[in-house]
Design an enzyme around this catalytic site. Structure first.
Site, PDB file in Angstrom:
ATOM      1  N   GLU A   1       0.705  -1.146   0.084  1.00  0.00           N
ATOM      2  CA  GLU A   1       0.001  -0.056  -0.131  1.00  0.00           C
ATOM      3  C   GLU A   1       0.811   1.333  -0.228  1.00  0.00           C
ATOM      4  O   GLU A   1       0.312   2.370  -0.483  1.00  0.00           O
ATOM      5  CB  GLU A   1      -1.011  -0.022   1.130  1.00  0.00           C
TER       6      GLU A   1
ATOM      7  N   ASP B   1      -9.162  -3.939   5.073  1.00  0.00           N
ATOM      8  CA  ASP B   1      -8.359  -2.891   5.549  1.00  0.00           C
ATOM      9  C   ASP B   1      -8.127  -2.987   7.098  1.00  0.00           C
ATOM     10  O   ASP B   1      -8.208  -2.151   7.788  1.00  0.00           O
ATOM     11  CB  ASP B   1      -8.734  -1.611   5.142  1.00  0.00           C
TER      12      ASP B   1
END
Length: 371
Positions: free
Chosen positions: A122, A264
């Site tokens: 990420e 997430d």
């Protein structure tokens, strides 16, 4: 082995019947009957969920470089119906990321744990202005050499990387990185034209849509409209905190089978309220809501992906669409849909049995029951 008396998820819909399998699926149709290892009693059989964006849970984090922590995560995911996952790293310095890559590369799945389907980087190629809960001290300009070093350190497991396309060097980075992995736009201030240039260069995904990017505006459509025009896949956190239920329904209508559900999740997932750490920064969870300590800035979530699927359904997303968004859609994003993500002959027997209330009754990975 057989699961019988079930509503089996096949080709985007549910079919009355059963599933026969060993390590792989051998048959899935109404004709599967007879003695079975498990009578689903009219419940659902769906593919194992695939969480392509999850950092942590149960006090462990994929960025820690800790083999025991990865085993803890693997078991946590599997117990709730996630049979494959992408360890997702935070914005850290190269030595820390390299150690995490080595640990993921050498990970040996426990018998009762979910399999690693690839690595999700990420960070660190993100925008300072839209860093969210990422550590600003560790941000790095898009750097294809750094990306390649990290991919090499992982043993070639990097399947997804997020980049802010407005950053210097981002477009050349996207052209090269997209030859190796799926490139996603996120943690970005990009306008529509910049986002479209990135998609034209090879990006094809958007990281946690709506979060850490400009909002959808009728004169400044930004990344969200660009993703729609480009036919990109998009992630959504359906915990009810990151995105309003009405926007979850709108995103489903807008993106259809391009929608991907993610958790997430952070260290606080599966844990009590309290103080935790994310990428070297303190976070606090209160009432299931995780924020940077002392601020209102949302960090990731505290949910398991199966919770996200249930909540998406409760928000009005059809069950069939929610299942696709948590199974086949993410498998396609990381290029693993030839082996996982759906129930079809020859694919891995990664299966989850649910009751009518979507509670997990059984989980199979590679044909072995682990719950």
């Amino acid at each position: 082995m057989r699961i019988i008396n079930a509503r089996v998820f096949l080709d985007g819909g549910f079919v009355e019947g059963g599933v026969a399998f060993s390590e792989t699926i051998t048959a899935a149709d109404p004709a599967v009957a007879g003695p079975g290892e498990l009578d689903a009693e009219g419940g659902y059989v769906i593919p194992g969920l695939i969480d392509i964006h999850t950092h942590a849970a149960m006090g462990a984090d994929a960025s820690d470089g800790d083999p025991e922590g990865l085993r803890t995560l693997s078991r946590y995911y599997a117990a709730g119906g996630v049979t494959a996952w992408c360890p997702t790293t935070m914005t850290l310095k190269e030595p820390e990321l390299t150690r995490a890559m080595h640990t993921i590369r050498d990970f040996a799945r426990p018998a009762d744990g979910a399999k690693v389907a690839g690595v999700n980087l990420e960070g660190p190629f993100l925008s300072y202005a839209k860093r969210g809960a990422q550590n600003p001290e560790n941000l790095h300009a898009p750097d294809i050499d750094l990306f390649q070093r990290l991919n090499d350190a992982s043993g070639g497991l990097v399947r997804l990387v997020t980049v802010a396309p407005e950053e210097p060097g981002a477009i050349p980075f996207i052209r090269e990185a997209s030859k190796v992995a799926t490139v996603s736009l996120g943690h970005t201030t990009a306008d529509y034209d910049t986002a479209m240039a990135a998609y034209d260069a090879g990006a094809s995904h958007a990281t946690h849509l709506f979060n850490a990017m400009p909002p959808l505006h009728h004169r400044e459509p930004g990344v969200i409209a660009a993703a729609s025009d480009a036919g990109a896949t998009v992630e959504l956190i359906t915990d009810g905190l990151h995105v309003h239920p009405a926007m979850v329904r709108l995103t489903h209508r807008l993106f259809g089978e391009k929608l991907v559900l993610i958790s997430d999740s952070l260290r606080c997932a599966g844990m009590p309220d309290g103080d935790y750490v994310l990428g070297g920064q303190p976070i606090t969870m209160k009432g299931g809501k995780a924020t940077l300590s002392g601020t209102d800035t949302l960090a990731g979530s505290s949910i398991h992906l199966m919770d996200g699927l249930r909540r998406a359904v409760s928000f009005g997303v059809p069950l069939e669409a929610a299942v696709t968004a948590a199974t086949l859609a993410p498998a396609k994003v990381i290029g693993r849909d030839g082996e996982i993500g759906s129930i079809a002959p020859g694919k891995r027997a990664d299966l989850v049995v649910l009751d009518s209330q979507l509670n997990v009754k059984a989980v199979y990975i590679n044909g072995k029951r682990i719950r």
